[in-house]
Write an enzyme that holds these catalytic residues in place. Structure first.
Site, PDB file in Angstrom:
ATOM      1  N   VAL A   1       0.838  -1.209   0.000  1.00 47.03           N
ATOM      2  CA  VAL A   1       0.000   0.000   0.000  1.00 47.03           C
ATOM      3  C   VAL A   1       0.872   1.259   0.000  1.00 47.03           C
ATOM      4  CG1 VAL A   1      -1.850   1.248   1.173  1.00 47.03           C
ATOM      5  CG2 VAL A   1      -1.854  -1.255   1.178  1.00 47.03           C
TER       6      VAL A   1
ATOM      7  N   LYS B   1      -6.416  -1.213   9.547  1.00 43.81           N
ATOM      8  CA  LYS B   1      -7.674  -1.459  10.279  1.00 43.81           C
ATOM      9  C   LYS B   1      -7.449  -1.979  11.685  1.00 43.81           C
ATOM     10  CE  LYS B   1      -6.387  -4.575   7.280  1.00 43.81           C
ATOM     11  NZ  LYS B   1      -6.098  -4.695   5.881  1.00 43.81           N
TER      12      LYS B   1
ATOM     13  N   GLU C   1     -10.250   6.135   5.639  1.00 42.27           N
ATOM     14  CA  GLU C   1     -11.122   5.593   4.577  1.00 42.27           C
ATOM     15  C   GLU C   1     -10.605   4.249   4.047  1.00 42.27           C
ATOM     16  OE1 GLU C   1     -14.205   6.834   3.004  1.00 42.27           O
ATOM     17  OE2 GLU C   1     -13.921   4.715   2.546  1.00 42.27           O
TER      18      GLU C   1
ATOM     19  N   VAL D   1     -11.299   0.186   5.576  1.00 43.38           N
ATOM     20  CA  VAL D   1     -12.413  -0.737   5.296  1.00 43.38           C
ATOM     21  C   VAL D   1     -12.735  -0.668   3.806  1.00 43.38           C
ATOM     22  CG1 VAL D   1     -14.826  -1.326   5.778  1.00 43.38           C
ATOM     23  CG2 VAL D   1     -13.395  -0.351   7.594  1.00 43.38           C
TER      24      VAL D   1
ATOM     25  N   GLY E   1     -10.860  -1.288   1.151  1.00 39.55           N
ATOM     26  CA  GLY E   1      -9.806  -0.865   0.215  1.00 39.55           C
ATOM     27  C   GLY E   1     -10.162   0.434  -0.475  1.00 39.55           C
TER      28      GLY E   1
ATOM     29  N   ILE F   1     -12.951   1.337  -1.903  1.00 41.47           N
ATOM     30  CA  ILE F   1     -14.370   1.727  -1.955  1.00 41.47           C
ATOM     31  C   ILE F   1     -14.615   2.890  -1.000  1.00 41.47           C
ATOM     32  CG2 ILE F   1     -16.760   0.930  -1.707  1.00 41.47           C
ATOM     33  CD1 ILE F   1     -15.668  -1.936  -1.611  1.00 41.47           C
TER      34      ILE F   1
ATOM     35  N   GLU G   1      -2.999 -10.478   3.936  1.00 38.84           N
ATOM     36  CA  GLU G   1      -2.201  -9.882   5.004  1.00 38.84           C
ATOM     37  C   GLU G   1      -0.850 -10.601   5.060  1.00 38.84           C
ATOM     38  OE1 GLU G   1      -3.399  -7.252   7.010  1.00 38.84           O
ATOM     39  OE2 GLU G   1      -4.826  -7.352   5.389  1.00 38.84           O
TER      40      GLU G   1
ATOM     41  N   LYS H   1     -12.794  -4.821  10.612  1.00 43.08           N
ATOM     42  CA  LYS H   1     -13.514  -3.882   9.736  1.00 43.08           C
ATOM     43  C   LYS H   1     -14.962  -3.706  10.189  1.00 43.08           C
ATOM     44  CE  LYS H   1     -10.443  -4.907   5.858  1.00 43.08           C
ATOM     45  NZ  LYS H   1     -10.202  -5.829   4.752  1.00 43.08           N
TER      46      LYS H   1
ATOM     47  N   GLY I   1      -5.441  -4.487  -2.541  1.00 42.03           N
ATOM     48  CA  GLY I   1      -4.510  -4.261  -3.647  1.00 42.03           C
ATOM     49  C   GLY I   1      -3.946  -2.845  -3.578  1.00 42.03           C
TER      50      GLY I   1
HETATM   51  N1  HSE Z   1      -6.046  -8.689   3.467  1.00 40.16           N
HETATM   52  C1  HSE Z   1      -7.044  -7.718   3.252  1.00 40.16           C
HETATM   53  C2  HSE Z   1      -8.099  -8.289   2.319  1.00 40.16           C
HETATM   54  C3  HSE Z   1      -6.426  -6.479   2.640  1.00 40.16           C
HETATM   55  O1  HSE Z   1      -7.847  -9.342   1.721  1.00 40.16           O
HETATM   56  O2  HSE Z   1      -9.181  -7.730   2.190  1.00 40.16           O
HETATM   57  C4  HSE Z   1      -7.323  -5.298   2.584  1.00 40.16           C
HETATM   58  O3  HSE Z   1      -7.745  -4.913   3.853  1.00 40.16           O
END
Ligand code: HSE
Length: 402
Positions: free
Chosen positions: A14, A102, A126, A129, A131, A133, A187, A202, A299
């Site tokens: 990220v 998170k 933002e 939760v 990614g 969106i 993760e 989340k 991603g």
């Molecule tokens: N490991 C998390 C997922 C990354 O797969 O949604 C994004 O929070």
């Protein structure tokens, strides 16, 4: 033109995505924010000699704190520590903090929001939760004039990717997980994905915003997808359903039910059509009705978009930062009301137990299977567990219907 200085903490998937976005979309970002964004420091344990950002890398957080040109710290390290200590220090030094982490928001969001409000700076998350969106800001800014009845969603891209591959291509759990890891969705320790811990963090954050209550994440009923078997996939298909890992926060008259678990969804329901790494959050509210936020939930590029988007309110409002609601910590466990949660369930027991099932559960519908698979009526967790204990044989599967 004034510049807004940022520091990136954590130069992984990220953090790297944020540096790339700030560089590749320099013009769009300047137009969007009305000022240039300058990356001043990148904190990581590693060196990146081949990176175009190599000269910005530091291993010492004190360098970030001491740099008066850093207006906003973007924390993308993951984990609780030292993310917690760095966030507190940055806010107390009068710097805004944006995070995609998170875990640290779910565990310490109340403290961070309080310090940010005291200091007149912003704490925004933002990207924590869903990614890419937009879901946190719309939930804060567009929905809370309603009576929110439920927030539910597919909150983990890795598990949705795995379940999609198991359903669509008959893939094994292990192959699908390896593929998700290779694509940078999982993760660092994928146990947090597959055990439901990531989705639990989340839904805890969404609950704080929707219900003004921050629960201890360890008290949220959490099940992952590791127990889902090929036989369950086949049974779901026979029923015209799909299995999805959902986070749910149900706000009823008798209190909140907050949970993460696999659910059986009819194949024409909006959430069941969310495939691959995509996430979706559905809000049910009155008089609003149902709204759904949908997009790529993990991603580099998608998550970086949400991180950089959080700069807008910071730059637009300055010290008059909009206060983040919720994050009022409660001292009772989220699991308090779980025993009373009612749902229809698919249950699989070893074959040969049909008679006992009829005795204890009554006239249930059996599913054609090599196992003793059936569907209960809509009953509470406590009732189902007591009935299963009375039968006294190993439970192969128990999956709730939405
Ligand atoms: N490991 C998390 C997922 C990354 O797969 O949604 C994004 O929070």
């Amino acid at each position: 033109m004034k510049k807004h200085g940022v520091a990136i903490l954590g130069f992984g998937v990220v953090g790297g995505g944020v540096a790339d976005l700030l560089t590749n979309n320099r013009e769009e970002i300047k137009n969007y924010l009305g000022c240039e964004v300058e990356i001043r420091k990148i904190l990581d344990l590693r060196d990146f000699p081949a990176s175009p950002f190599a000269s910005l890398v530091t291993h010492d957080f004190a360098d970030v704190l001491a740099d008066e040109g850093v207006d906003t710290v973007m924390e993308m390290m993951g984990g609780s520590h030292p993310a917690y200590e760095y966030t507190v220090a940055a806010l107390k030094a009068g710097k805004n903090v944006i995070t995609s982490n998170k875990e640290v928001v779910a565990n310490f969001g109340d403290e961070f929001v309080a310090i940010a409000n005291q200091m007149g700076v912003s704490y925004r998350f933002e990207a924590a939760v869903g990614g890419g969106i937009p879901v946190i800001n719309p939930l804060i800014g567009c929905v809370r004039q309603n009576k929110v009845r439920e927030v539910r969603g597919i909150l983990n891209g890795t598990t949705n990717y795995i379940l999609t591959k198991m359903f669509t291509y008959g893939d094994s759990f292990e192959n699908a997980l390896a593929d998700a890891q290779a694509k940078g969705y999982a993760e660092a320790n994928p146990a947090a994905d597959v055990m439901g811990t990531d989705a639990c963090r989340k839904i805890t954050i969404l609950t704080a915003l929707a219900a003004d209550k921050l629960f201890d994440v360890n008290t949220v009923h959490t099940e992952g997808i590791t127990g889902i078997r090929k036989a369950d996939v086949l049974a779901a298909e026979k029923l015209g359903h799909r299995i999805k890992l959902l986070g749910r926060c149900i706000l009823g008259d008798e209190g909140e039910v907050v949970m993460v678990s696999p659910f059986l969804l009819p194949s024409d329901s909006p959430l069941s059509t969310v495939s691959g790494v995509y996430n979706a959050v559905e809000v049910v509210a009155e008089p609003l009705g149902n709204v759904m936020f949908y997009g790529q939930g993990a991603g580099a590029g998608a998550t970086a978009s949400a991180v950089v988007g959080d700069l807008l309110p910071i730059i637009a409002y300055g010290s008059k930062n909009p206060i983040v609601p919720g994050f009022n910590r409660v001292d009772y466990p989220a699991s308090d009301s779980f025993a009373g949660f009612k749902s229809k369930k698919y249950i699989a027991l070893p074959s040969g137990n049909e008679e006992k099932v009829r005795e204890v559960f009554g006239d249930v519908a059996f599913i054609e299977s090599d196992e003793c698979a059936f569907i209960t009526s809509c009953e509470s967790e406590k009732e189902t567990d007591e009935a299963l204990a009375a039968i006294g044989v190993p439970v192969l599967s128990k999956i709730r219907f939405l």
